[in-house]
Design a protein around this motif. Structure first.
Motif, PDB file in Angstrom:
ATOM      1  N   UNK A   1       4.319   1.476 -10.160  1.00 21.62           N
ATOM      2  CA  UNK A   1       3.648   0.269 -10.627  1.00 21.62           C
ATOM      3  C   UNK A   1       4.038  -0.851  -9.661  1.00 21.62           C
ATOM      4  N   UNK A   2       3.052  -1.470  -9.040  1.00 19.37           N
ATOM      5  CA  UNK A   2       3.370  -2.444  -7.990  1.00 19.37           C
ATOM      6  C   UNK A   2       2.444  -3.644  -8.073  1.00 19.37           C
ATOM      7  N   UNK A   3       2.957  -4.772  -7.579  1.00 17.26           N
ATOM      8  CA  UNK A   3       2.207  -6.030  -7.558  1.00 17.26           C
ATOM      9  C   UNK A   3       2.395  -6.675  -6.188  1.00 17.26           C
ATOM     10  N   UNK A   4       1.312  -7.228  -5.635  1.00 15.84           N
ATOM     11  CA  UNK A   4       1.381  -7.968  -4.369  1.00 15.84           C
ATOM     12  C   UNK A   4       1.331  -9.460  -4.678  1.00 15.84           C
ATOM     13  N   UNK A   5       2.249 -10.206  -4.102  1.00 16.91           N
ATOM     14  CA  UNK A   5       2.444 -11.614  -4.450  1.00 16.91           C
ATOM     15  C   UNK A   5       2.435 -12.481  -3.198  1.00 16.91           C
TER      16      UNK A   5
ATOM     17  N   UNK B   1       0.829  -1.212   0.000  1.00 19.02           N
ATOM     18  CA  UNK B   1       0.000   0.000   0.000  1.00 19.02           C
ATOM     19  C   UNK B   1       0.864   1.263   0.000  1.00 19.02           C
ATOM     20  N   UNK B   2       1.957   1.225   0.764  1.00 21.63           N
ATOM     21  CA  UNK B   2       2.841   2.389   0.834  1.00 21.63           C
ATOM     22  C   UNK B   2       3.542   2.632  -0.497  1.00 21.63           C
ATOM     23  N   UNK B   3       3.906   1.556  -1.193  1.00 22.79           N
ATOM     24  CA  UNK B   3       4.565   1.683  -2.494  1.00 22.79           C
ATOM     25  C   UNK B   3       3.587   2.235  -3.532  1.00 22.79           C
TER      26      UNK B   3
END
Length: 359
Positions: free
Chosen positions: A332-336, A324-326
Motif C-alpha cells: 500500500x503506497x502513496x505519492x506525496x 512505482x517500484x514500491x
C-alpha cells in the motif's frame, strides 16, 4: 490574528499553555488569499485541514500500522507527523544528513518559510518518529522493513534548460544550488567555507546560519544573471541583491512566478523593484559566454548582459520511480508532494494529510 488562526486554530490554547513550539505559524505565503480569488474556497498552505475539516479527520487510527516514509521535505515531514499523531509507528528515511529537503533552500533565501520547517522538525521529534538520515533507500530496502504502508515524498527532478555555454565553470543550475546547500556538491564552495568558518560539520548549519554566513561570502561574482522567472528564481534574486550582488532576471516566457497567485507575485516584484533588480520577460537566451549572457530580443538582435556568475533556475518534473517500484512489490503506497509534479508547500501538505488520513 486572522491568517495565524487559519494556520493553527489552536494557537491561543497552545500559547496559553506554554506550548509555543507546537504552534504552526503563518508564513505569509498569501495562499489563503489566492485560494479565495482563484479557487473560490478557503485553504491554507501550512494547514491542510483549513477548509477541509470534514474531509480530513486526524482521529486515532483503529489499528496501529508500521509506516515507512521516504523523503524528509515538508511533504514527508507532514505525513510523518500526522501518521504518528494518529498512532502509527513511523520510520522516516532521508538521503541527506539533514531534514528539510529542497525546502531548506526555500528557507535560506526566504526566511518567512523557516517557522514552518521548525514546527515540522519539532513535531516529528515530539511524536517519536524514528528518523534515519543519510539513507538513500531502494524498494528492496523498504521491503526489508516489512511496512504495512509506504509514503513516498522524494521530490521532483529538477531539470535545467539546455543552453550553449551551460557547462562553463561560473554557471550553476538549481540542482547545483541544492547540492551546495546539502554539502553533497563536488564543486565545494558555500557550505564547505561556512562550515570551516563556524567550526561545525555542514549538516549542523541550518538555513538561519547559512543566511548569516552568506552575508560574508557566497560562491557568486558581483554580477549575477538568473535565467528563469519562477518563484524560486525571484526569491533567489532578492536574496542575492540584498547581499550586494548586481542581479538581472531573464525569463524567456511572458509570465513570472506562475505557480503563485497575483498577491504573492506582486510582493516579490515590488521588492525586486526596490532592490533595483531588472526583470526581463520575453527574451530568448542564445548562449552563455565567459563574461555575459547573450539574449535575443523580439526583433532578433542579440544583446549581452554582463555576468560574473549565471544561475539557470530549471523546472521541477515529476519523478515517481521509487513509488512505482514500491507499488510493483504489492505494498500500500502513496505519492506525496513534488514527486508527482510541482505544487509548492500547499500541495505537499495536502497530499501528506490525505495519505496519512487514509492509513
Amino acid at each position: 490574528m486572522g491568517r495565524p488562526l487559519l494556520a493553527d486554530p489552536d494557537l491561543a490554547t497552545k500559547a496559553a499553555n506554554g506550548r509555543l513550539a507546537e504552534v504552526r505559524r503563518c508564513i505569509s505565503c498569501q495562499n489563503c488569499i489566492d485560494s479565495m480569488e482563484t479557487r473560490f474556497a478557503m485553504d491554507c498552505a501550512v494547514n491542510p485541514r483549513t477548509g477541509r475539516e470534514t474531509e480530513l479527520g486526524f482521529s486515532s487510527a483503529s489499528a496501529s500500522k508500521r509506516v515507512v516514509v521516504v523523503g524528509g521535505g515538508p511533504g514527508g515531514l507532514e505525513a510523518s507527523r500526522i501518521a504518528a499523531q494518529r498512532g502509527h509507528r513511523v520510520t522516516l528515511f532521508e538521503r541527506a544528513r539533514r531534514l528539510g529537503g529542497a525546502f531548506q533552500l526555500a528557507c535560506t533565501v526566504h526566511p518567512a518559510n523557516q517557522p514552518f520547517l521548525d514546527f515540522l522538525l519539532h513535531e516529528v521529534k515530539r511524536l517519536g518518529v524514528e528518523v534515519r538520515l543519510g539513507r538513500d533507500v531502494s524498494a528492496e530496502q523498504i521491503a526489508a522493513e516489512r511496512p504495512d504502508a509506504v509514503i513516498v515524498a522524494t521530490g521532483g527532478r529538477l531539470v535545467a534548460r539546455e543552453i550553449p555555454g551551460a557547462e562553463l565553470a561560473h554557471v550553476y543550475t538549481g540542482q547545483d544550488l541544492r547540492e551546495l546547500l546539502s554539502g553533497r556538491s563536488r564543486r565545494g564552495g558555500w557550505i564547505g567555507v561556512a562550515s570551516r568558518f563556524a567550526g561545525v560539520a555542514s549538516p549542523a548549519l541550518g538555513p538561519a546560519a547559512l543566511r548569516n554566513m552568506s552575508r560574508m561570502w557566497l560562491p557568486f561574482g558581483r554580477r549575477v544573471v538568473i535565467v528563469g522567472g519562477d518563484l524560486a528564481a525571484l526569491e533567489l534574486a532578492e536574496f542575492l541583491a540584498e547581499r550586494r550582488r548586481e542581479v538581472s532576471v531573464v525569463e524567456p516566457g511572458d509570465e513570472l512566478a506562475p505557480e503563485v497567485g497575483a498577491k504573492r507575485r506582486m510582493e516579490h516584484l515590488e521588492r525586486l523593484d526596490r532592490l533595483g533588480v531588472p526583470v526581463n520577460t520575453g527574451l530568448g537566451v542564445a548562449r552563455i559566454a565567459p563574461t555575459a549572457v547573450i539574449v535575443t530580443r523580439s526583433d532578433g538582435a542579440e544583446v549581452p548582459i554582463a555576468a560574473d556568475s549565471v544561475v539557470i533556475a530549471g523546472a521541477v518534473q515529476a519523478d515517481t520511480t521509487l513509488y512505482d517500484a514500491v507499488v510493483a512489490r504489492g505494498f500500500e503506497a502513496f505519492a506525496v508532494g513534488d514527486c508527482t509534479g510541482l505544487g509548492l508547500v500547499q500541495k505537499a501538505t495536502l497530499d501528506a494529510a490525505r495519505a496519512a488520513c487514509a492509513l
